[in-house]
Design an enzyme around this catalytic site. Structure first.
Site, PDB file in Angstrom:
ATOM      1  N   ARG A 280       0.932  -1.157  -0.059  1.00 20.27           N
ATOM      2  CA  ARG A 280      -0.136   0.076  -0.021  1.00 20.27           C
ATOM      3  C   ARG A 280       1.099   1.300   0.238  1.00 20.27           C
ATOM      4  NH1 ARG A 280      -5.369   0.917   3.491  1.00 20.27           N
ATOM      5  NH2 ARG A 280      -5.980  -0.305   1.822  1.00 20.27           N
TER       6      ARG A 280
ATOM      7  N   HIS B 136      -7.465   0.787  -6.295  1.00 22.42           N
ATOM      8  CA  HIS B 136      -7.506  -0.209  -5.242  1.00 22.42           C
ATOM      9  C   HIS B 136      -8.086  -1.442  -5.906  1.00 22.42           C
ATOM     10  CE1 HIS B 136      -7.838  -1.748  -1.356  1.00 22.42           C
ATOM     11  NE2 HIS B 136      -8.557  -0.938  -0.598  1.00 22.42           N
TER      12      HIS B 136
ATOM     13  N   GLN C  28      -9.610  -4.132  -3.542  1.00 21.79           N
ATOM     14  CA  GLN C  28     -11.082  -3.950  -3.177  1.00 21.79           C
ATOM     15  C   GLN C  28     -12.074  -4.420  -4.308  1.00 21.79           C
ATOM     16  OE1 GLN C  28     -11.846  -2.249   0.020  1.00 21.79           O
ATOM     17  NE2 GLN C  28     -13.917  -3.115  -0.778  1.00 21.79           N
TER      18      GLN C  28
ATOM     19  N   ASP D 194     -17.818   6.266  -0.837  1.00 19.91           N
ATOM     20  CA  ASP D 194     -16.525   6.065   0.003  1.00 19.91           C
ATOM     21  C   ASP D 194     -16.212   7.486   0.362  1.00 19.91           C
ATOM     22  OD1 ASP D 194     -13.784   5.364   0.938  1.00 19.91           O
ATOM     23  OD2 ASP D 194     -12.959   5.426  -1.212  1.00 19.91           O
TER      24      ASP D 194
ATOM     25  N   CYS E 181     -16.483   0.823   1.183  1.00 23.29           N
ATOM     26  CA  CYS E 181     -15.226   0.017   1.215  1.00 23.29           C
ATOM     27  C   CYS E 181     -14.562   0.066   2.665  1.00 23.29           C
ATOM     28  CB  CYS E 181     -13.969   0.416   0.253  1.00 23.29           C
ATOM     29  SG  CYS E 181     -13.730   2.116   0.504  1.00 23.29           S
TER      30      CYS E 181
ATOM     31  N   ARG F   3     -13.082  -9.393   1.405  1.00 27.28           N
ATOM     32  CA  ARG F   3     -11.635  -9.247   1.244  1.00 27.28           C
ATOM     33  C   ARG F   3     -10.984 -10.561   1.613  1.00 27.28           C
ATOM     34  NH1 ARG F   3     -10.214  -3.934   1.368  1.00 27.28           N
ATOM     35  NH2 ARG F   3      -8.224  -4.981   0.336  1.00 27.28           N
TER      36      ARG F   3
HETATM   37  N1  NVA Z   1     -10.387   6.026  -0.692  1.00 29.75           N
HETATM   38  C1  NVA Z   1      -9.871   5.696   0.460  1.00 29.75           C
HETATM   39  C2  NVA Z   1      -9.928   4.080   0.586  1.00 29.75           C
HETATM   40  C3  NVA Z   1      -9.747   3.587   1.890  1.00 29.75           C
HETATM   41  C4  NVA Z   1      -9.793   2.198   1.883  1.00 29.75           C
HETATM   42  C5  NVA Z   1      -8.450   6.110   0.843  1.00 29.75           C
HETATM   43  O1  NVA Z   1      -7.772   6.036  -0.185  1.00 29.75           O
HETATM   44  O2  NVA Z   1      -8.201   6.687   1.771  1.00 29.75           O
HETATM   45  N1   CP Z   2     -11.071  -1.048   2.565  1.00 28.60           N
HETATM   46  C1   CP Z   2      -9.814  -1.050   3.083  1.00 28.60           C
HETATM   47  O1   CP Z   2      -9.119  -1.225   1.995  1.00 28.60           O
HETATM   48  O2   CP Z   2      -9.849  -0.680   4.246  1.00 28.60           O
HETATM   49  P1   CP Z   2      -8.482  -0.654   4.983  1.00 28.60           P
HETATM   50  O3   CP Z   2      -8.096   0.804   4.669  1.00 28.60           O
HETATM   51  O4   CP Z   2      -8.832  -0.938   6.505  1.00 28.60           O
HETATM   52  O5   CP Z   2      -7.543  -1.625   4.607  1.00 28.60           O
END
Ligand code: NVA
Ligand code: CP
Length: 302
Positions: free
Chosen positions: A102, A129, A132, A223, A260, A288
């Site tokens: 990540r 993502h 997801q 989201d 998500c 997931r």
């Molecule tokens: N769009 C959000 C998703 C978190 C799972 C982010 O990137 O923070």
């Molecule tokens: N949806 C998701 O990716 O959650 P986290 O940020 O907790 O991994």
């Protein structure tokens, strides 16, 4: 081996295959017969941004497949002191068989991946993502079937939205995205989604009108308005896109609500919708686990 870095590189057929494989693995676990075909392989997970679901689902999925896992983050590894990603990967490929990451920008990750001989899995970037999306498609398939479905995504045209667009289009699901002006999804994902939708004779619509998106929708998805690493935003612009009882009136009566997670109650969605019988957010989060297994088998071509 193959990487799982951009949804743009995963064919519609492979996306469908990953969703079906995830469902199969979910059923196998339910009947107490976990797949163990990655026994004794090592997985390293790198988190340069926080995570709960991805970290846990990825880690447990790998362990259930028989893998050994180690998680590192930015603060406790040399990444935090500026060791370049490429050097980190070059070390990891000497110890491990796969890596999930990540991170921030998509492009540098794609560049680095060309030099690395073990599979790299994108556990979220600013632009995508994809892990997801596979879980989202599995959830939609389980709750609504695969065909003649309309998904409405509301809010920020962010990483989750970019990947979902291509995922829905790949499976022949109509997708309508409603965002404030200036917050639309990235053009490359919209263009690719339109290309894939054309083959399936389905719709990809990008609009600034939340009601147009939600009208007769089977699925309403939102989201956070501010993603990790985002710059400041004019939050007032997002308010018309909040999923609340006035907006959902326009959807089908049996619509499902997806997110998500993590969620900001009272911002992108009101508490009453999030906690209603329409909401499937925890089934979605559970998926997931199953989809990470499918993705691991996919990258090792098992
Ligand atoms: N769009 C959000 C998703 C978190 C799972 C982010 O990137 O923070
Ligand atoms: N949806 C998701 O990716 O959650 P986290 O940020 O907790 O991994």
């Amino acid at each position: 081996m193959r990487h799982f870095i951009s949804i743009l590189d995963i064919s519609s057929e492979d996306i469908e295959g990953l969703v079906d494989l995830s469902f199969y693995l979910k059923m196998k676990k339910r009947f107490g017969k976990n797949e163990k075909s990655l026994r004794d392989r090592n997985l390293v997970l790198i988190f340069e941004k926080p995570s709960t679901r991805t970290r846990l689902a990825f880690d447990f999925a790998a362990q259930e497949l028989g893998m050994n896992t180690t998680v590192i983050d930015k603060t406790s590894s040399q990444l935090g002191r500026g060791e370049p990603l490429i050097d980190t990967f070059r070390v990891i490929e000497r110890y491990a068989d796969a890596v999930g990451i990540r991170t921030f920008k998509q492009k540098p990750l794609e560049e680095v991946s060309k030099l690395i001989s073990i599979p790299i899995i994108n556990a979220l970037t600013n632009e995508e993502h994809p892990c997801q999306t596979i879980a989202d498609l599995l959830t939609i398939k389980e709750k609504k079937g695969k065909k003649n479905i309309k998904v409405a995504y509301l809010g920020d045209g962010n990483n989750v939205c970019n990947s979902l667009l291509v995922g829905c289009a790949s499976l022949g699901i109509d997708i309508f995205v409603a965002t404030p002006e200036g917050y639309e999804p990235n053009k490359i994902y919209v263009d690719e989604a339109k290309l894939r939708a054309k083959k399936n004779n389905t719709k990809v619509v990008i609009t600034n009108d939340p009601i147009e998106a939600v009208k007769d929708a089977d699925v309403i998805y939102t989201d956070v308005w501010i993603s990790m690493g985002d710059k400041e935003k004019d939050i007032d612009k997002f308010k018309p896109y909040q999923v609340n009882k006035n907006l959902v009136k326009h959807a089908k009566k049996d619509f499902i609500f997806m997110h998500c997670l993590p969620v900001h109650r009272g911002k992108e969605v009101t508490e009453d919708i999030l906690e209603s019988y329409h909401s499937v957010v925890f089934d979605q989060a559970e998926n997931r686990l199953h989809t990470h297994k499918a993705i691991l088998l996919y990258v090792f071509e098992v």
